[in-house]
Scaffold this active site. Structure first.
Site: not given
Ligand code: UD1
Ligand code: UDP
Length: 381
Positions: A98, A120, A134, A210, A212, A243
């Site tokens: 999602d 999923e 999502e 984490h 939104r 995160h």
């Molecule tokens: C995204 C997904 C969410 C999922 C989450 C898992 C969307 C809208 N949201 O949210 O469904 O649960 O990922 O973690 O698709 N960033 C880094 N390095 C990284 C990853 C992220 O610097 O490796 C920072 C960046 O500044 C980025 C921000 O995190 O802009 C947010 O990342 P983004 O993918 O937009 O949103 P998540 O909250 O991670």
């Molecule tokens: N996870 C990880 N390292 C971390 C935190 C989470 O590998 O420091 C793994 C966790 O075990 C799970 C997945 O990341 O498999 C979940 O991701 P996240 O919570 O970012 O996203 P969501 O599941 O809420 O979309």
């Protein structure tokens, strides 16, 4: 006969953890050319998973920017996917779950008239804004997909109620396939701090946050609740891999950093995280994936959200909704920390999410769709 070109598209950490086992399962099939296209909506957190599972993408859109907006992610994915699809010419595109990558990946496949398999599929809260964005992403993908790989019967029933009746398979969740490859009793952490935690003597609380829809006041309340729990319980050690989102890191710095017994660490590689979960006392999280993994490992979960699309784990008795109000979170955590009977009731291995063979069923279903194999049996919990 030509091999089927099946392209898995993903971009964030959780998608990668749940799709890498499938990319590998497909690669092991004689009839399939398994292609992998990453959007890199996440960069470091995605690369870490690719390393753990030793998956090398065939295409990398490399879209991530700091504080990216939903529109930027979607538009960059769409533009980048045009090129990837034209170059790799897939017969089917697989998306997961999602995220914005999921939605853009499916939409782009549709623009190119490539069939879509949704891994999923069928999770719902029926609240348009929670989880945001999502819930809408997965509903939109349901309108586009041709094959639906539902982790549970409940997910399939959600789709049937929306009059989606063709191409449905109950497969279990691929996260259980992933867990089976990462968790080991004799695991030694690469992160030395984790080897030194007093797992037996103290209660190790594993925390992540984490989402939104939790940005702002809910996240402030969650951080203050965590601080209060750490301050008021000397027998607790709270471990929080934070995160990389700057919004999350600011909230952590403002409200939680400096509290006693709190270990704020960088995101962990998936194998480290899974083994930490296997050894901890309690999980507190707003993550979706953790709600599936922790029950399989016998760990109680308090969900830091108002709702969940994973009612199976609640029904199994290992997951409870704690909400996003400080007092409620503290009360529920204290019960599990201080009342042994309450803890024991929740701490049992329950696994409504699969038997570790989801990827096999998904690969079989894809081959069946193209007339190259038998239809797989649905998974029953
Ligand atoms: C995204 C997904 C969410 C999922 C989450 C898992 C969307 C809208 N949201 O949210 O469904 O649960 O990922 O973690 O698709 N960033 C880094 N390095 C990284 C990853 C992220 O610097 O490796 C920072 C960046 O500044 C980025 C921000 O995190 O802009 C947010 O990342 P983004 O993918 O937009 O949103 P998540 O909250 O991670
Ligand atoms: N996870 C990880 N390292 C971390 C935190 C989470 O590998 O420091 C793994 C966790 O075990 C799970 C997945 O990341 O498999 C979940 O991701 P996240 O919570 O970012 O996203 P969501 O599941 O809420 O979309």
């Amino acid at each position: 006969m030509d091999k089927l070109r099946i392209m898995s598209v993903f971009g964030t950490r959780p998608e990668a953890i749940k799709m890498c086992p499938l990319v590998k399962e497909l690669a092991a099939r004689e009839d399939v050319e398994s292609l992998c296209c990453v959007t890199a909506q996440h960069r470091q957190m995605l690369d870490s998973v690719l390393d753990v599972f030793a998956v090398k993408p065939d295409w990398d859109l490399d879209i991530m920017t700091p504080r990216q907006t939903l529109s930027t992610i979607t538009s960059k994915c769409l533009t980048g996917m045009d090129e990837a699809i034209e170059a790799l010419k897939p017969d089917m595109i697989l998306v997961h779950g999602d995220t914005s990558t999921t939605f853009a990946g499916a939409l782009s496949a549709f623009y190119h008239q490539v069939p879509v398999g949704h891994v999923e599929a069928g999770l719902r809260t029926y609240d348009k804004y929670s989880p945001f964005p999502e819930e809408m992403n997965r509903k939109l993908v349901s309108s586009i997909a041709d094959l639906y790989f539902c982790p549970t019967v409940n997910n399939k029933n959600n789709l049937l109620r929306e009059h989606i009746t063709q191409g449905l398979f109950v497969t279990g969740n691929t996260v259980i396939d992933a867990l089976k490859t990462t968790v080991r009793a004799d695991y030694r952490f690469a992160t030395e701090e984790l080897n030194r935690l007093p797992y037996g003597e103290k209660k190790v609380l594993l925390v992540t946050c984490h989402r939104r829809e939790n940005y702002g006041e809910p996240m402030r309340s969650i951080m203050l609740a965590l601080r209060q729990i750490a301050e008021e319980n000397r027998d607790v050690e709270l471990v929080y891999p934070v995160h990389l989102s700057p919004v999350v890191r600011e909230a952590v710095d403002q409200y939680l950093r400096g509290a006693p017994r709190v270990h704020l660490i960088d995101p962990l590689p998936a194998d480290e995280m899974h083994n930490l979960m296997a050894r901890c006392y309690l999980v507190m999280t707003d993550s979706g994936g953790l709600q599936e993994e922790a029950p399989a490992l016998g760990k109680p979960v308090l969900v830091l959200r108002r709702e969940t699309e994973r009612p199976e784990a609640v029904a199994a008795g290992t997951v409870k909704l704690a909400g996003v109000v400080q007092d409620d979170i503290v009360t529920m955590a204290h019960r599990l920390i201080r009342d042994k009977a309450a803890y024991e009731t929740m701490a049992h291995a329950a696994n409504p999410y699969g038997d570790g063979h989801a990827c096999r069923r998904i690969a079989d279903a894809i081959l069946w769709h193209f007339g190259r194999g038998a239809k797989p049996e649905d998974y029953t919990a």
